[in-house]
Design a protein around this motif. Structure first.
Motif, mmCIF file in Angstrom:
data_model
loop_
_atom_site.group_PDB
_atom_site.id
_atom_site.type_symbol
_atom_site.label_atom_id
_atom_site.label_comp_id
_atom_site.label_asym_id
_atom_site.label_seq_id
_atom_site.Cartn_x
_atom_site.Cartn_y
_atom_site.Cartn_z
ATOM 1 N N HIS A 52 0.652 9.075 -10.663
ATOM 2 C CA HIS A 52 -0.374 9.448 -9.695
ATOM 3 C C HIS A 52 -1.178 10.594 -10.293
ATOM 4 C CE1 HIS A 52 1.497 7.254 -6.311
ATOM 5 N NE2 HIS A 52 2.652 7.699 -6.757
ATOM 6 N N GLU A 54 0.855 -1.191 0.000
ATOM 7 C CA GLU A 54 0.000 0.000 0.000
ATOM 8 C C GLU A 54 0.886 1.234 0.000
ATOM 9 O OE1 GLU A 54 -3.139 -0.068 -0.545
ATOM 10 O OE2 GLU A 54 -3.281 -2.257 -0.401
ATOM 11 N N ASP A 76 -3.035 -0.990 -10.938
ATOM 12 C CA ASP A 76 -4.068 -0.843 -9.906
ATOM 13 C C ASP A 76 -3.853 0.425 -9.093
ATOM 14 O OD1 ASP A 76 -5.223 -3.199 -10.722
ATOM 15 O OD2 ASP A 76 -4.431 -4.410 -9.063
ATOM 16 N N LYS A 77 -2.597 0.719 -8.745
ATOM 17 C CA LYS A 77 -2.323 1.919 -7.948
ATOM 18 C C LYS A 77 -2.634 3.186 -8.742
ATOM 19 C CE LYS A 77 -1.340 -0.324 -4.417
ATOM 20 N NZ LYS A 77 -2.373 -0.374 -3.361
ATOM 21 N N GLU A 121 -9.603 7.001 -9.608
ATOM 22 C CA GLU A 121 -10.913 6.871 -8.978
ATOM 23 C C GLU A 121 -11.098 7.857 -7.828
ATOM 24 O OE1 GLU A 121 -13.476 5.194 -9.999
ATOM 25 O OE2 GLU A 121 -12.379 4.325 -11.693
ATOM 26 N N LYS A 122 -10.031 8.103 -7.089
ATOM 27 C CA LYS A 122 -10.100 9.094 -6.009
ATOM 28 C C LYS A 122 -10.386 10.485 -6.572
ATOM 29 C CE LYS A 122 -7.481 10.999 -2.110
ATOM 30 N NZ LYS A 122 -6.169 11.003 -1.391
ATOM 31 N N ASN A 179 -4.907 3.402 -11.104
ATOM 32 C CA ASN A 179 -6.365 3.480 -11.165
ATOM 33 C C ASN A 179 -6.972 3.951 -9.854
ATOM 34 O OD1 ASN A 179 -6.718 2.752 -13.847
ATOM 35 N ND2 ASN A 179 -6.737 0.558 -13.395
ATOM 36 N N GLU A 180 -6.361 3.577 -8.741
ATOM 37 C CA GLU A 180 -6.855 4.049 -7.438
ATOM 38 C C GLU A 180 -6.802 5.568 -7.359
ATOM 39 O OE1 GLU A 180 -4.847 2.252 -4.132
ATOM 40 O OE2 GLU A 180 -5.372 0.212 -4.767
ATOM 41 N N THR A 181 -5.721 6.167 -7.865
ATOM 42 C CA THR A 181 -5.624 7.626 -7.809
ATOM 43 C C THR A 181 -6.617 8.284 -8.765
ATOM 44 O OG1 THR A 181 -3.858 7.880 -9.494
ATOM 45 C CG2 THR A 181 -3.171 7.427 -7.226
#
Length: 476
Positions: free
Chosen positions: A373, A128, A461-462, A468-469, A464-466
Protein backbone atom coordinates in the motif's frame (compact mmCIF):
# COMPACT_ATOMS: atom_id res chain seq x y z
CA UNK A 1 -29.34 -3.88 17.73
CA UNK A 2 -30.11 -0.15 18.07
CA UNK A 3 -31.90 1.69 15.27
CA UNK A 4 -28.68 3.64 14.63
CA UNK A 5 -26.64 0.46 14.26
CA UNK A 6 -29.27 -0.97 11.96
CA UNK A 7 -29.08 2.06 9.71
CA UNK A 8 -25.28 1.75 9.60
CA UNK A 9 -25.71 -1.59 7.83
CA UNK A 10 -28.13 -0.40 5.16
CA UNK A 11 -26.97 -0.83 1.58
CA UNK A 12 -26.51 2.50 -0.18
CA UNK A 13 -28.43 1.16 -3.19
CA UNK A 14 -31.66 0.85 -1.26
CA UNK A 15 -33.04 1.94 2.08
CA UNK A 16 -34.61 -1.50 2.46
CA UNK A 17 -31.55 -3.71 1.94
CA UNK A 18 -28.87 -4.53 4.47
CA UNK A 19 -25.30 -4.54 3.21
CA UNK A 20 -23.50 -7.69 2.15
CA UNK A 21 -20.90 -6.87 4.84
CA UNK A 22 -23.62 -7.07 7.48
CA UNK A 23 -24.84 -10.43 6.15
CA UNK A 24 -21.27 -11.76 5.93
CA UNK A 25 -20.40 -10.70 9.47
CA UNK A 26 -23.65 -12.11 10.81
CA UNK A 27 -23.08 -15.43 9.06
CA UNK A 28 -19.46 -15.68 10.24
CA UNK A 29 -20.47 -14.90 13.82
CA UNK A 30 -23.22 -17.51 14.12
CA UNK A 31 -21.11 -20.09 12.29
CA UNK A 32 -18.31 -19.48 14.79
CA UNK A 33 -20.78 -19.94 17.66
CA UNK A 34 -22.04 -23.17 16.08
CA UNK A 35 -18.51 -24.49 15.61
CA UNK A 36 -17.65 -23.72 19.25
CA UNK A 37 -20.64 -25.82 20.29
CA UNK A 38 -19.65 -28.67 17.96
CA UNK A 39 -15.89 -28.52 18.61
CA UNK A 40 -15.21 -27.18 22.14
CA UNK A 41 -11.42 -27.08 21.56
CA UNK A 42 -12.07 -24.38 18.95
CA UNK A 43 -13.29 -22.05 21.69
CA UNK A 44 -10.12 -22.65 23.70
CA UNK A 45 -8.08 -22.01 20.57
CA UNK A 46 -9.81 -18.65 20.05
CA UNK A 47 -8.98 -17.67 23.62
CA UNK A 48 -5.31 -18.58 23.10
CA UNK A 49 -5.05 -16.61 19.85
CA UNK A 50 -6.80 -13.61 21.41
CA UNK A 51 -4.38 -13.58 24.36
CA UNK A 52 -1.31 -13.83 22.13
CA UNK A 53 -2.55 -11.12 19.76
CA UNK A 54 -3.10 -8.77 22.70
CA UNK A 55 0.42 -9.47 23.96
CA UNK A 56 1.94 -8.73 20.54
CA UNK A 57 0.00 -5.47 20.15
CA UNK A 58 1.08 -4.34 23.63
CA UNK A 59 4.75 -5.16 23.04
CA UNK A 60 5.27 -4.34 19.34
CA UNK A 61 4.25 -0.78 18.55
CA UNK A 62 5.53 -1.10 14.95
CA UNK A 63 3.18 -4.00 14.21
CA UNK A 64 0.28 -2.18 15.86
CA UNK A 65 0.94 0.96 13.79
CA UNK A 66 1.30 -1.03 10.57
CA UNK A 67 -2.07 -2.75 11.11
CA UNK A 68 -3.66 0.58 11.99
CA UNK A 69 -2.32 2.19 8.80
CA UNK A 70 -3.68 -0.59 6.57
CA UNK A 71 -7.01 -0.80 8.40
CA UNK A 72 -6.45 -4.40 9.51
CA UNK A 73 -6.33 -3.80 13.26
CA UNK A 74 -10.09 -3.49 13.62
CA UNK A 75 -10.70 -6.79 11.87
CA UNK A 76 -8.04 -8.87 13.62
CA UNK A 77 -10.14 -10.59 16.29
CA UNK A 78 -13.10 -11.25 13.99
CA UNK A 79 -11.01 -12.60 11.10
CA UNK A 80 -11.88 -16.18 10.12
CA UNK A 81 -11.46 -18.47 7.18
CA UNK A 82 -13.39 -21.66 6.79
CA UNK A 83 -13.10 -24.63 4.46
CA UNK A 84 -15.68 -26.85 2.80
CA UNK A 85 -15.51 -29.69 0.29
CA UNK A 86 -18.24 -30.13 -2.31
CA UNK A 87 -19.13 -33.20 -4.33
CA UNK A 88 -20.75 -32.15 -7.61
CA UNK A 89 -20.86 -29.19 -10.02
CA UNK A 90 -24.39 -28.14 -8.98
CA UNK A 91 -23.16 -27.70 -5.41
CA UNK A 92 -20.27 -25.47 -6.51
CA UNK A 93 -22.49 -23.44 -8.84
CA UNK A 94 -25.09 -22.85 -6.14
CA UNK A 95 -22.48 -22.18 -3.44
CA UNK A 96 -21.14 -19.37 -5.63
CA UNK A 97 -24.63 -17.85 -5.72
CA UNK A 98 -25.03 -18.28 -1.95
CA UNK A 99 -21.70 -16.57 -1.19
CA UNK A 100 -22.52 -13.73 -3.60
CA UNK A 101 -25.42 -12.77 -1.34
CA UNK A 102 -22.73 -12.20 1.31
CA UNK A 103 -20.53 -10.17 -1.04
CA UNK A 104 -18.02 -12.99 -1.53
CA UNK A 105 -16.48 -13.84 -4.90
CA UNK A 106 -14.21 -16.64 -6.21
CA UNK A 107 -10.55 -15.57 -6.13
CA UNK A 108 -7.80 -17.82 -7.49
CA UNK A 109 -7.69 -21.41 -8.75
CA UNK A 110 -5.90 -24.09 -6.74
CA UNK A 111 -5.08 -27.58 -7.98
CA UNK A 112 -4.46 -29.82 -4.98
CA UNK A 113 -4.26 -33.05 -6.99
CA UNK A 114 -0.53 -32.52 -7.51
CA UNK A 115 -0.16 -32.61 -3.72
CA UNK A 116 -2.12 -35.85 -3.35
CA UNK A 117 -5.59 -34.41 -2.64
CA UNK A 118 -8.23 -35.18 -5.34
CA UNK A 119 -9.89 -31.74 -5.45
CA UNK A 120 -9.52 -28.39 -7.11
CA UNK A 121 -10.53 -25.23 -5.32
CA UNK A 122 -11.11 -21.50 -5.09
CA UNK A 123 -11.45 -19.07 -2.21
CA UNK A 124 -14.64 -17.05 -1.75
CA UNK A 125 -14.03 -13.65 -0.16
CA UNK A 126 -14.70 -9.94 -0.51
CA UNK A 127 -12.71 -8.16 -3.23
CA UNK A 128 -12.60 -4.56 -1.98
CA UNK A 129 -10.19 -3.53 0.78
CA UNK A 130 -12.87 -1.70 2.76
CA UNK A 131 -15.17 -4.73 2.53
CA UNK A 132 -12.35 -7.05 3.63
CA UNK A 133 -11.59 -4.88 6.64
CA UNK A 134 -15.26 -4.65 7.61
CA UNK A 135 -15.99 -8.37 7.28
CA UNK A 136 -12.88 -10.52 6.69
CA UNK A 137 -14.55 -13.88 6.19
CA UNK A 138 -13.20 -16.32 3.59
CA UNK A 139 -14.17 -19.86 2.65
CA UNK A 140 -11.69 -22.13 0.87
CA UNK A 141 -14.04 -24.18 -1.29
CA UNK A 142 -13.01 -27.45 -2.93
CA UNK A 143 -14.77 -29.58 -5.52
CA UNK A 144 -14.15 -33.33 -5.63
CA UNK A 145 -12.56 -34.48 -8.89
CA UNK A 146 -14.48 -37.62 -9.76
CA UNK A 147 -12.14 -38.24 -12.70
CA UNK A 148 -9.37 -39.03 -10.17
CA UNK A 149 -11.29 -41.98 -8.66
CA UNK A 150 -9.60 -44.86 -10.47
CA UNK A 151 -12.18 -47.52 -9.53
CA UNK A 152 -14.87 -47.20 -12.25
CA UNK A 153 -17.57 -49.04 -10.24
CA UNK A 154 -16.90 -46.93 -7.15
CA UNK A 155 -16.89 -43.75 -9.23
CA UNK A 156 -20.34 -44.63 -10.58
CA UNK A 157 -21.58 -45.29 -7.04
CA UNK A 158 -20.20 -41.94 -5.91
CA UNK A 159 -21.97 -40.15 -8.78
CA UNK A 160 -25.26 -41.83 -7.81
CA UNK A 161 -24.87 -40.97 -4.09
CA UNK A 162 -24.10 -37.33 -4.84
CA UNK A 163 -26.86 -37.02 -7.42
CA UNK A 164 -29.42 -37.95 -4.77
CA UNK A 165 -28.45 -35.37 -2.16
CA UNK A 166 -29.49 -31.73 -1.76
CA UNK A 167 -27.23 -29.73 0.55
CA UNK A 168 -29.25 -26.48 0.47
CA UNK A 169 -32.59 -25.86 2.19
CA UNK A 170 -35.55 -24.81 0.07
CA UNK A 171 -35.79 -21.51 1.93
CA UNK A 172 -32.10 -20.73 1.35
CA UNK A 173 -32.59 -21.31 -2.38
CA UNK A 174 -35.68 -19.08 -2.38
CA UNK A 175 -33.77 -16.25 -0.72
CA UNK A 176 -30.82 -16.60 -3.11
CA UNK A 177 -33.31 -16.19 -5.97
CA UNK A 178 -34.90 -13.22 -4.23
CA UNK A 179 -31.56 -11.50 -3.64
CA UNK A 180 -30.58 -11.98 -7.29
CA UNK A 181 -33.94 -10.78 -8.62
CA UNK A 182 -34.38 -7.79 -6.30
CA UNK A 183 -30.78 -6.75 -5.76
CA UNK A 184 -30.49 -7.57 -2.07
CA UNK A 185 -32.25 -8.69 1.13
CA UNK A 186 -33.96 -6.71 3.86
CA UNK A 187 -33.00 -7.32 7.48
CA UNK A 188 -35.70 -9.92 8.13
CA UNK A 189 -34.87 -11.90 5.00
CA UNK A 190 -31.14 -11.56 5.69
CA UNK A 191 -31.54 -13.10 9.14
CA UNK A 192 -33.59 -15.97 7.71
CA UNK A 193 -31.04 -16.46 4.94
CA UNK A 194 -28.16 -16.66 7.44
CA UNK A 195 -29.97 -19.26 9.55
CA UNK A 196 -30.97 -21.33 6.52
CA UNK A 197 -27.51 -21.13 4.93
CA UNK A 198 -25.98 -22.31 8.19
CA UNK A 199 -27.78 -25.65 7.81
CA UNK A 200 -25.59 -26.49 4.82
CA UNK A 201 -22.45 -26.22 6.98
CA UNK A 202 -23.69 -28.09 10.05
CA UNK A 203 -22.12 -31.37 11.23
CA UNK A 204 -24.29 -34.52 11.00
CA UNK A 205 -23.27 -37.62 12.92
CA UNK A 206 -25.38 -39.89 10.69
CA UNK A 207 -23.80 -40.97 7.41
CA UNK A 208 -25.84 -41.27 4.21
CA UNK A 209 -24.07 -44.52 3.23
CA UNK A 210 -23.60 -47.92 4.83
CA UNK A 211 -20.37 -48.91 6.55
CA UNK A 212 -19.09 -51.02 3.64
CA UNK A 213 -19.47 -48.12 1.22
CA UNK A 214 -17.78 -45.79 3.70
CA UNK A 215 -14.83 -48.21 3.92
CA UNK A 216 -14.63 -48.37 0.12
CA UNK A 217 -14.57 -44.58 -0.08
CA UNK A 218 -11.97 -44.48 2.66
CA UNK A 219 -9.85 -46.90 0.70
CA UNK A 220 -9.72 -44.44 -2.19
CA UNK A 221 -8.95 -41.40 -0.02
CA UNK A 222 -10.15 -40.15 3.36
CA UNK A 223 -11.19 -36.87 1.83
CA UNK A 224 -13.42 -38.68 -0.67
CA UNK A 225 -15.17 -40.40 2.24
CA UNK A 226 -15.60 -37.04 3.97
CA UNK A 227 -17.16 -35.45 0.90
CA UNK A 228 -19.43 -38.30 -0.19
CA UNK A 229 -20.62 -40.09 2.95
CA UNK A 230 -22.48 -37.23 4.66
CA UNK A 231 -25.53 -35.07 4.21
CA UNK A 232 -23.57 -31.95 3.40
CA UNK A 233 -20.22 -30.15 3.42
CA UNK A 234 -19.82 -29.64 7.16
CA UNK A 235 -17.38 -26.85 7.88
CA UNK A 236 -14.17 -28.69 8.71
CA UNK A 237 -12.32 -25.78 10.29
CA UNK A 238 -12.67 -22.08 11.12
CA UNK A 239 -9.32 -20.35 11.27
CA UNK A 240 -8.49 -17.31 13.39
CA UNK A 241 -5.56 -15.03 12.52
CA UNK A 242 -2.65 -14.75 14.93
CA UNK A 243 0.23 -12.28 15.01
CA UNK A 244 2.66 -14.91 16.38
CA UNK A 245 2.04 -18.45 15.15
CA UNK A 246 5.23 -19.80 16.74
CA UNK A 247 3.95 -18.70 20.14
CA UNK A 248 0.59 -20.34 19.41
CA UNK A 249 2.30 -23.58 18.36
CA UNK A 250 4.42 -23.72 21.51
CA UNK A 251 1.47 -22.79 23.78
CA UNK A 252 -1.19 -25.22 22.54
CA UNK A 253 -0.22 -28.25 24.61
CA UNK A 254 -0.33 -26.23 27.85
CA UNK A 255 -4.05 -25.71 27.13
CA UNK A 256 -4.59 -29.39 26.25
CA UNK A 257 -4.79 -28.62 22.54
CA UNK A 258 -2.82 -31.27 20.56
CA UNK A 259 -0.84 -29.44 17.81
CA UNK A 260 0.19 -30.85 14.46
CA UNK A 261 3.89 -31.58 14.11
CA UNK A 262 4.94 -28.70 11.92
CA UNK A 263 3.95 -25.20 10.84
CA UNK A 264 3.15 -25.08 7.12
CA UNK A 265 4.53 -22.36 4.86
CA UNK A 266 7.60 -20.12 5.10
CA UNK A 267 9.88 -20.03 8.17
CA UNK A 268 9.72 -17.35 10.91
CA UNK A 269 10.86 -13.97 9.57
CA UNK A 270 11.15 -10.34 10.66
CA UNK A 271 8.87 -9.49 7.73
CA UNK A 272 6.29 -12.31 7.38
CA UNK A 273 5.41 -13.37 3.83
CA UNK A 274 2.33 -15.09 2.44
CA UNK A 275 0.77 -17.46 4.96
CA UNK A 276 1.88 -19.73 7.80
CA UNK A 277 -0.58 -22.31 9.16
CA UNK A 278 -0.83 -24.88 11.92
CA UNK A 279 -3.72 -26.73 13.55
CA UNK A 280 -4.83 -29.02 16.30
CA UNK A 281 -5.31 -32.56 15.13
CA UNK A 282 -8.60 -33.74 13.73
CA UNK A 283 -11.23 -35.05 16.09
CA UNK A 284 -12.27 -38.71 16.03
CA UNK A 285 -16.06 -38.52 15.98
CA UNK A 286 -18.73 -41.20 16.40
CA UNK A 287 -20.84 -41.77 13.31
CA UNK A 288 -23.90 -43.90 12.67
CA UNK A 289 -23.91 -45.70 9.29
CA UNK A 290 -26.91 -47.02 7.35
CA UNK A 291 -27.49 -50.74 7.03
CA UNK A 292 -30.14 -53.05 5.59
CA UNK A 293 -31.66 -53.79 9.00
CA UNK A 294 -32.55 -50.15 9.44
CA UNK A 295 -30.63 -49.66 12.66
CA UNK A 296 -27.39 -47.76 12.14
CA UNK A 297 -24.00 -49.36 12.67
CA UNK A 298 -21.67 -47.21 14.76
CA UNK A 299 -18.22 -46.24 13.52
CA UNK A 300 -15.76 -43.36 13.56
CA UNK A 301 -14.83 -40.54 11.22
CA UNK A 302 -11.99 -38.04 11.33
CA UNK A 303 -12.21 -34.75 9.45
CA UNK A 304 -12.73 -31.63 11.56
CA UNK A 305 -9.88 -29.76 13.19
CA UNK A 306 -8.80 -26.35 14.46
CA UNK A 307 -6.51 -24.31 12.25
CA UNK A 308 -4.56 -21.11 12.99
CA UNK A 309 -2.89 -18.80 10.50
CA UNK A 310 -0.41 -15.93 10.46
CA UNK A 311 -0.63 -13.73 7.38
CA UNK A 312 2.24 -11.81 5.84
CA UNK A 313 2.83 -9.62 2.81
CA UNK A 314 1.49 -10.72 -0.59
CA UNK A 315 4.20 -11.68 -3.08
CA UNK A 316 4.50 -10.68 -6.72
CA UNK A 317 4.99 -13.33 -9.38
CA UNK A 318 8.75 -12.87 -8.99
CA UNK A 319 8.46 -13.27 -5.21
CA UNK A 320 6.18 -16.30 -5.56
CA UNK A 321 8.66 -18.00 -7.88
CA UNK A 322 11.48 -17.44 -5.39
CA UNK A 323 9.29 -18.77 -2.57
CA UNK A 324 8.40 -21.89 -4.58
CA UNK A 325 12.06 -22.46 -5.46
CA UNK A 326 13.24 -22.27 -1.84
CA UNK A 327 10.36 -24.35 -0.49
CA UNK A 328 10.88 -26.98 -3.17
CA UNK A 329 14.61 -27.11 -2.47
CA UNK A 330 13.91 -27.75 1.22
CA UNK A 331 11.33 -30.46 0.61
CA UNK A 332 13.53 -32.18 -1.92
CA UNK A 333 16.38 -32.29 0.62
CA UNK A 334 14.26 -34.22 3.13
CA UNK A 335 12.59 -36.41 0.52
CA UNK A 336 9.11 -34.90 0.45
CA UNK A 337 6.67 -33.47 2.98
CA UNK A 338 7.83 -32.82 6.58
CA UNK A 339 6.59 -35.13 9.33
CA UNK A 340 7.09 -35.76 13.03
CA UNK A 341 10.37 -37.59 12.47
CA UNK A 342 12.07 -34.95 10.33
CA UNK A 343 10.36 -31.75 11.53
CA UNK A 344 13.44 -30.40 13.30
CA UNK A 345 15.74 -31.06 10.32
CA UNK A 346 13.15 -29.58 7.97
CA UNK A 347 12.78 -26.36 9.96
CA UNK A 348 16.54 -25.87 10.15
CA UNK A 349 16.89 -26.38 6.40
CA UNK A 350 13.96 -24.05 5.73
CA UNK A 351 15.55 -21.26 7.77
CA UNK A 352 18.87 -21.74 6.03
CA UNK A 353 17.41 -21.80 2.52
CA UNK A 354 15.20 -18.77 3.11
CA UNK A 355 18.21 -16.61 3.94
CA UNK A 356 18.14 -16.02 0.18
CA UNK A 357 14.77 -14.25 0.56
CA UNK A 358 15.19 -10.57 1.60
CA UNK A 359 13.79 -9.85 5.04
CA UNK A 360 13.17 -6.10 5.16
CA UNK A 361 10.20 -4.37 3.57
CA UNK A 362 12.51 -1.90 1.81
CA UNK A 363 14.40 -4.76 0.15
CA UNK A 364 11.19 -6.60 -0.74
CA UNK A 365 9.91 -3.40 -2.32
CA UNK A 366 13.14 -2.51 -4.11
CA UNK A 367 13.46 -5.99 -5.63
CA UNK A 368 9.73 -6.05 -6.57
CA UNK A 369 9.16 -9.23 -4.58
CA UNK A 370 6.03 -8.08 -2.72
CA UNK A 371 2.97 -5.84 -3.00
CA UNK A 372 2.50 -2.69 -0.91
CA UNK A 373 0.00 0.00 0.00
CA UNK A 374 1.25 3.53 -0.77
CA UNK A 375 0.47 6.53 1.44
CA UNK A 376 1.31 10.23 1.26
CA UNK A 377 3.29 11.67 4.17
CA UNK A 378 2.85 15.02 5.92
CA UNK A 379 5.78 16.27 3.85
CA UNK A 380 3.68 15.83 0.70
CA UNK A 381 1.48 18.77 1.77
CA UNK A 382 4.36 21.09 0.90
CA UNK A 383 5.38 19.49 -2.40
CA UNK A 384 5.83 21.77 -5.39
CA UNK A 385 2.64 22.20 -7.37
CA UNK A 386 4.48 23.36 -10.47
CA UNK A 387 4.96 19.71 -11.53
CA UNK A 388 2.35 17.09 -12.34
CA UNK A 389 3.52 13.77 -10.95
CA UNK A 390 2.80 10.38 -12.53
CA UNK A 391 3.56 6.69 -12.08
CA UNK A 392 7.13 7.18 -13.36
CA UNK A 393 7.84 9.49 -10.40
CA UNK A 394 6.77 7.03 -7.67
CA UNK A 395 10.25 5.77 -6.76
CA UNK A 396 11.64 9.30 -6.50
CA UNK A 397 8.66 10.42 -4.40
CA UNK A 398 9.37 7.52 -2.04
CA UNK A 399 13.06 8.36 -1.92
CA UNK A 400 12.32 12.02 -1.20
CA UNK A 401 9.94 11.15 1.64
CA UNK A 402 6.68 12.29 0.03
CA UNK A 403 5.34 8.73 0.03
CA UNK A 404 5.62 5.77 2.35
CA UNK A 405 4.64 2.11 2.04
CA UNK A 406 3.02 -0.58 4.17
CA UNK A 407 2.88 -4.30 3.31
CA UNK A 408 -0.26 -5.53 1.55
CA UNK A 409 -1.49 -8.56 3.48
CA UNK A 410 -1.89 -11.84 1.61
CA UNK A 411 -5.63 -12.56 1.60
CA UNK A 412 -5.51 -15.97 -0.04
CA UNK A 413 -4.13 -19.51 0.29
CA UNK A 414 -1.21 -21.80 -0.55
CA UNK A 415 -1.98 -25.16 -2.21
CA UNK A 416 1.01 -27.00 -0.74
CA UNK A 417 0.22 -25.71 2.76
CA UNK A 418 -3.47 -26.60 2.42
CA UNK A 419 -2.52 -30.12 1.33
CA UNK A 420 -0.09 -30.35 4.25
CA UNK A 421 -2.82 -29.40 6.71
CA UNK A 422 -5.17 -31.97 5.13
CA UNK A 423 -2.50 -34.67 5.26
CA UNK A 424 -1.57 -33.98 8.89
CA UNK A 425 -5.16 -34.37 9.93
CA UNK A 426 -6.07 -37.35 7.79
CA UNK A 427 -3.55 -39.46 9.68
CA UNK A 428 -2.94 -41.88 6.80
CA UNK A 429 -0.64 -42.42 3.85
CA UNK A 430 -2.96 -40.33 1.67
CA UNK A 431 -0.30 -37.61 1.68
CA UNK A 432 1.97 -39.92 -0.32
CA UNK A 433 -0.63 -40.54 -3.02
CA UNK A 434 0.08 -39.09 -6.44
CA UNK A 435 -2.50 -38.25 -9.08
CA UNK A 436 -1.65 -38.08 -12.73
CA UNK A 437 -4.63 -35.92 -13.65
CA UNK A 438 -3.77 -32.51 -15.00
CA UNK A 439 -4.93 -29.16 -13.69
CA UNK A 440 -8.26 -28.17 -15.21
CA UNK A 441 -9.16 -24.58 -14.40
CA UNK A 442 -11.47 -24.27 -17.43
CA UNK A 443 -13.62 -27.19 -16.22
CA UNK A 444 -13.69 -25.77 -12.69
CA UNK A 445 -14.85 -22.39 -13.99
CA UNK A 446 -17.50 -24.07 -16.16
CA UNK A 447 -18.84 -25.86 -13.06
CA UNK A 448 -18.56 -22.65 -11.04
CA UNK A 449 -20.51 -20.66 -13.61
CA UNK A 450 -18.00 -17.81 -14.00
CA UNK A 451 -14.24 -17.19 -14.13
CA UNK A 452 -12.28 -16.84 -10.91
CA UNK A 453 -10.50 -13.56 -10.18
CA UNK A 454 -6.85 -13.70 -11.21
CA UNK A 455 -4.81 -13.71 -8.00
CA UNK A 456 -1.77 -11.70 -9.08
CA UNK A 457 -3.85 -9.19 -11.03
CA UNK A 458 -6.00 -8.55 -7.95
CA UNK A 459 -2.98 -7.55 -5.84
CA UNK A 460 -1.43 -5.55 -8.66
CA UNK A 461 -4.69 -3.65 -9.18
CA UNK A 462 -5.02 -2.92 -5.46
CA UNK A 463 -1.45 -1.65 -5.30
CA UNK A 464 -2.08 0.59 -8.31
CA UNK A 465 -5.25 1.95 -6.70
CA UNK A 466 -3.23 3.18 -3.73
CA UNK A 467 -0.62 4.72 -6.02
CA UNK A 468 -3.28 6.55 -8.04
CA UNK A 469 -4.88 7.82 -4.83
CA UNK A 470 -1.52 9.22 -3.67
CA UNK A 471 -0.90 10.88 -7.04
CA UNK A 472 -4.37 12.47 -6.94
CA UNK A 473 -3.62 13.89 -3.45
CA UNK A 474 -0.19 15.21 -4.49
CA UNK A 475 -1.43 16.75 -7.75
CA UNK A 476 -4.58 18.29 -6.22
Amino acid sequence: MSSKNKSDHLNNDSNSFVSSEYIRNRFATIMSDMYKDEVPLYGELLNLVHDINNDVLEQAEDIKQQLANTGEITRLNMERHGAIRLGKPYELFTMRRLFKVMGMFPVGYYDLATAGVPVHSTAFRAIENTALNQAPFRVFTSLLRLDLIDDKHLRENVESILENRQIFTEKALELIDKSENEGGLNETDAETFVQEALETFRWHDTATVDYDMYEALLGQHRLIADVVAFKGPHINHLTPRTLDIDKVQSSMEARNIPPKDNIEGPPPRKCPILLRQTSFKALTEKVSFKNDAGNGKMGEHKARFGEIEQRGVALTQKGQELYNELLGKTRQAIGGSPNAENASEYNQLLLENFKAFPDTYNELHAEELAYFHYFTTDKAKNISKSTTYSQKDIQQLLKDGYLTIEPMVYEDFLPVSAAGIFASNLGTDDAKREYEGTSNQSLFEKDLGEPVYDLMKWYSDKQNETIEKCLAEINA
